[in-house]
Scaffold this motif. Structure first.
Motif, PDB file in Angstrom:
ATOM      1  N   PRO A 160      -0.986  -8.262   9.372  1.00 40.21           N
ATOM      2  CA  PRO A 160      -0.122  -7.581   8.403  1.00 40.21           C
ATOM      3  C   PRO A 160      -0.496  -6.115   8.186  1.00 40.21           C
ATOM      4  O   PRO A 160      -1.684  -5.754   8.177  1.00 40.21           O
ATOM      5  CB  PRO A 160      -0.330  -8.386   7.114  1.00 40.21           C
ATOM      6  N   PHE A 161       0.527  -5.299   8.005  1.00 39.72           N
ATOM      7  CA  PHE A 161       0.378  -3.889   7.637  1.00 39.72           C
ATOM      8  C   PHE A 161       0.930  -3.754   6.231  1.00 39.72           C
ATOM      9  O   PHE A 161       2.106  -4.051   5.986  1.00 39.72           O
ATOM     10  CB  PHE A 161       1.155  -3.003   8.619  1.00 39.72           C
ATOM     11  N   ILE A 162       0.098  -3.346   5.295  1.00 41.45           N
ATOM     12  CA  ILE A 162       0.521  -3.235   3.903  1.00 41.45           C
ATOM     13  C   ILE A 162       1.020  -1.819   3.661  1.00 41.45           C
ATOM     14  O   ILE A 162       0.229  -0.875   3.595  1.00 41.45           O
ATOM     15  CB  ILE A 162      -0.627  -3.605   2.943  1.00 41.45           C
ATOM     16  N   HIS A 163       2.329  -1.675   3.545  1.00 39.45           N
ATOM     17  CA  HIS A 163       2.959  -0.351   3.460  1.00 39.45           C
ATOM     18  C   HIS A 163       2.794   0.218   2.053  1.00 39.45           C
ATOM     19  O   HIS A 163       3.089  -0.445   1.059  1.00 39.45           O
ATOM     20  CB  HIS A 163       4.445  -0.466   3.814  1.00 39.45           C
ATOM     21  N   ILE A 164       2.373   1.469   1.962  1.00 42.26           N
ATOM     22  CA  ILE A 164       2.093   2.083   0.671  1.00 42.26           C
ATOM     23  C   ILE A 164       3.351   2.233  -0.182  1.00 42.26           C
ATOM     24  O   ILE A 164       3.304   2.081  -1.405  1.00 42.26           O
ATOM     25  CB  ILE A 164       1.377   3.434   0.873  1.00 42.26           C
ATOM     26  N   ALA A 165       4.492   2.508   0.446  1.00 42.56           N
ATOM     27  CA  ALA A 165       5.739   2.655  -0.321  1.00 42.56           C
ATOM     28  C   ALA A 165       6.203   1.310  -0.873  1.00 42.56           C
ATOM     29  O   ALA A 165       6.736   1.246  -1.988  1.00 42.56           O
ATOM     30  CB  ALA A 165       6.825   3.284   0.547  1.00 42.56           C
ATOM     31  N   ASP A 166       6.001   0.246  -0.115  1.00 40.84           N
ATOM     32  CA  ASP A 166       6.386  -1.083  -0.595  1.00 40.84           C
ATOM     33  C   ASP A 166       5.527  -1.499  -1.790  1.00 40.84           C
ATOM     34  O   ASP A 166       6.031  -2.056  -2.774  1.00 40.84           O
ATOM     35  CB  ASP A 166       6.254  -2.118   0.520  1.00 40.84           C
ATOM     36  N   ALA A 167       4.225  -1.238  -1.690  1.00 39.87           N
ATOM     37  CA  ALA A 167       3.332  -1.572  -2.802  1.00 39.87           C
ATOM     38  C   ALA A 167       3.716  -0.781  -4.047  1.00 39.87           C
ATOM     39  O   ALA A 167       3.717  -1.307  -5.167  1.00 39.87           O
ATOM     40  CB  ALA A 167       1.881  -1.273  -2.403  1.00 39.87           C
ATOM     41  N   ASP A 178      -8.149  -8.383   8.852  1.00 45.07           N
ATOM     42  CA  ASP A 178      -7.047  -9.324   8.651  1.00 45.07           C
ATOM     43  C   ASP A 178      -5.770  -8.627   8.200  1.00 45.07           C
ATOM     44  O   ASP A 178      -4.705  -9.234   8.143  1.00 45.07           O
ATOM     45  CB  ASP A 178      -7.446 -10.368   7.595  1.00 45.07           C
ATOM     46  N   CYS A 179      -5.880  -7.353   7.834  1.00 46.15           N
ATOM     47  CA  CYS A 179      -4.720  -6.532   7.494  1.00 46.15           C
ATOM     48  C   CYS A 179      -5.096  -5.078   7.732  1.00 46.15           C
ATOM     49  O   CYS A 179      -6.284  -4.752   7.886  1.00 46.15           O
ATOM     50  CB  CYS A 179      -4.290  -6.736   6.037  1.00 46.15           C
ATOM     51  N   ILE A 180      -4.088  -4.221   7.765  1.00 45.18           N
ATOM     52  CA  ILE A 180      -4.318  -2.795   7.959  1.00 45.18           C
ATOM     53  C   ILE A 180      -3.789  -2.041   6.746  1.00 45.18           C
ATOM     54  O   ILE A 180      -2.652  -2.247   6.305  1.00 45.18           O
ATOM     55  CB  ILE A 180      -3.627  -2.255   9.227  1.00 45.18           C
ATOM     56  N   ILE A 181      -4.612  -1.125   6.233  1.00 44.18           N
ATOM     57  CA  ILE A 181      -4.234  -0.210   5.162  1.00 44.18           C
ATOM     58  C   ILE A 181      -4.358   1.203   5.720  1.00 44.18           C
ATOM     59  O   ILE A 181      -5.458   1.623   6.108  1.00 44.18           O
ATOM     60  CB  ILE A 181      -5.164  -0.367   3.939  1.00 44.18           C
ATOM     61  N   LEU A 182      -3.261   1.920   5.778  1.00 42.26           N
ATOM     62  CA  LEU A 182      -3.269   3.312   6.226  1.00 42.26           C
ATOM     63  C   LEU A 182      -3.459   4.185   4.994  1.00 42.26           C
ATOM     64  O   LEU A 182      -2.569   4.281   4.142  1.00 42.26           O
ATOM     65  CB  LEU A 182      -1.953   3.634   6.944  1.00 42.26           C
ATOM     66  N   CYS A 183      -4.613   4.819   4.879  1.00 41.80           N
ATOM     67  CA  CYS A 183      -5.028   5.477   3.634  1.00 41.80           C
ATOM     68  C   CYS A 183      -4.444   6.887   3.496  1.00 41.80           C
ATOM     69  O   CYS A 183      -5.173   7.875   3.328  1.00 41.80           O
ATOM     70  CB  CYS A 183      -6.547   5.532   3.560  1.00 41.80           C
ATOM     71  N   THR A 184      -3.129   6.974   3.549  1.00 43.67           N
ATOM     72  CA  THR A 184      -2.424   8.243   3.432  1.00 43.67           C
ATOM     73  C   THR A 184      -0.949   7.920   3.268  1.00 43.67           C
ATOM     74  O   THR A 184      -0.465   6.946   3.846  1.00 43.67           O
ATOM     75  CB  THR A 184      -2.623   9.122   4.676  1.00 43.67           C
ATOM     76  N   ARG A 238      12.690   4.680   2.202  1.00 37.79           N
ATOM     77  CA  ARG A 238      12.206   3.308   2.031  1.00 37.79           C
ATOM     78  C   ARG A 238      12.275   2.896   0.563  1.00 37.79           C
ATOM     79  O   ARG A 238      12.572   1.737   0.250  1.00 37.79           O
ATOM     80  CB  ARG A 238      10.779   3.193   2.562  1.00 37.79           C
ATOM     81  N   LEU A 239      12.013   3.836  -0.328  1.00 37.01           N
ATOM     82  CA  LEU A 239      12.145   3.540  -1.749  1.00 37.01           C
ATOM     83  C   LEU A 239      13.606   3.343  -2.138  1.00 37.01           C
ATOM     84  O   LEU A 239      13.937   2.433  -2.905  1.00 37.01           O
ATOM     85  CB  LEU A 239      11.525   4.670  -2.578  1.00 37.01           C
ATOM     86  N   LYS A 240      14.482   4.180  -1.597  1.00 37.94           N
ATOM     87  CA  LYS A 240      15.910   4.064  -1.911  1.00 37.94           C
ATOM     88  C   LYS A 240      16.470   2.722  -1.445  1.00 37.94           C
ATOM     89  O   LYS A 240      17.329   2.139  -2.112  1.00 37.94           O
ATOM     90  CB  LYS A 240      16.677   5.224  -1.267  1.00 37.94           C
ATOM     91  N   GLN A 241      15.966   2.220  -0.319  1.00 41.21           N
ATOM     92  CA  GLN A 241      16.403   0.914   0.170  1.00 41.21           C
ATOM     93  C   GLN A 241      16.049  -0.196  -0.812  1.00 41.21           C
ATOM     94  O   GLN A 241      16.667  -1.262  -0.789  1.00 41.21           O
ATOM     95  CB  GLN A 241      15.763   0.631   1.532  1.00 41.21           C
TER      96      GLN A 241
END
Length: 229
Positions: free
Chosen positions: A100-107, A77-83, A137-140
């Motif tokens: 949904p793709f849960i982005h590590i930088a957003d989290a 139901d979602c994708i976690i890219l483990c890196t 992405r963090l600076k944004q």
């Protein structure tokens, strides 16, 4: 409970931490014999690493997008890219899936904001520290990012690939990492991001004078929050 799709193997050492932490979090939340509903694809990291070194991000992105599609077909139901590093090709993955793709930088940014911190130091692979796909992405999101000097970046990078991804924990490397983190703190970092999913294996037990943001734990928590929402 929704099913979490783990796109892992980069390296398998940290992917095992994702699996362990997600199940622990679900068990604590729901109690009893509950565990996380997970489907996983674990890739051969040697091939991914070769594409990284060659700068062939297009091939890497296409391959990981295909693996994400496989997870979607398997019921994720979602994708976690483990890196962290391979989030450089996050856009390719997102374009290939309908979940949904849960982005590590957003989290990570969400957790940083909760601490009311605006300036952080970042440790990760050279790709993550030097390129814009992660720091940008963090600076944004209003977070200023500091990285170590080039000599320290090389140490951090080499320890990740030559030791941590192989499950090797060395006291000398741990001390080097501690010194690099403390240097960032002296230079004004209000918090430190462990921006590689293996770093917690080396210095996750060290107490620093500023908050530590372990992206492995943060990402796993975000996935469980989605699954239990």
């Amino acid at each position: 409970m929704k099913t979490i799709g783990l796109l892992g193997g980069m390296s398998w050492e940290s992917t095992s931490l994702y699996y362990q932490q997600m199940n622990q979090l679900v068990q604590r939340r729901l109690g009893g014999l509950h565990s996380a509903q997970i489907v996983m694809v674990s890739v051969d990291f040697a091939q991914i690493s070769q594409w990284q070194q060659q700068g062939d991000w297009q091939q890497a992105g296409q391959y990981l997008a295909e693996q994400a599609q496989y997870l979607q077909r398997a019921g994720a139901d979602c994708i976690i890219l483990c890196t962290n590093t391979m989030h450089k090709v996050a856009d390719e993955i997102v374009a290939a899936i309908d979940i949904p793709f849960i982005h590590i930088a957003d989290a990570t940014a969400q957790v940083i904001h909760k601490q009311e911190i605006s300036k952080v130091g970042l440790l990760g692979t050279a790709f993550t520290m030097q390129q814009d796909f992660y720091t940008g992405r963090l600076k944004q999101q209003g977070i200023e990012v500091m990285v170590p000097d080039l000599a320290a970046q090389e140490i951090v990078h080499q320890v990740i690939f030559n030791e941590l991804c192989k499950g090797q924990i060395r006291a000398e490397s741990k001390q080097q990492y501690i010194e690099i983190v403390e240097s960032l703190i002296r230079d004004g970092a209000q918090g430190i991001i462990f921006g590689c999913t293996e770093i917690c294996m080396l210095i996750g037990d060290v107490q620093f004078s500023v908050p530590i943001f372990d992206t492995t734990t943060t990402h796993a928590q975000a996935a469980v929050e989605f699954a239990l929402a």
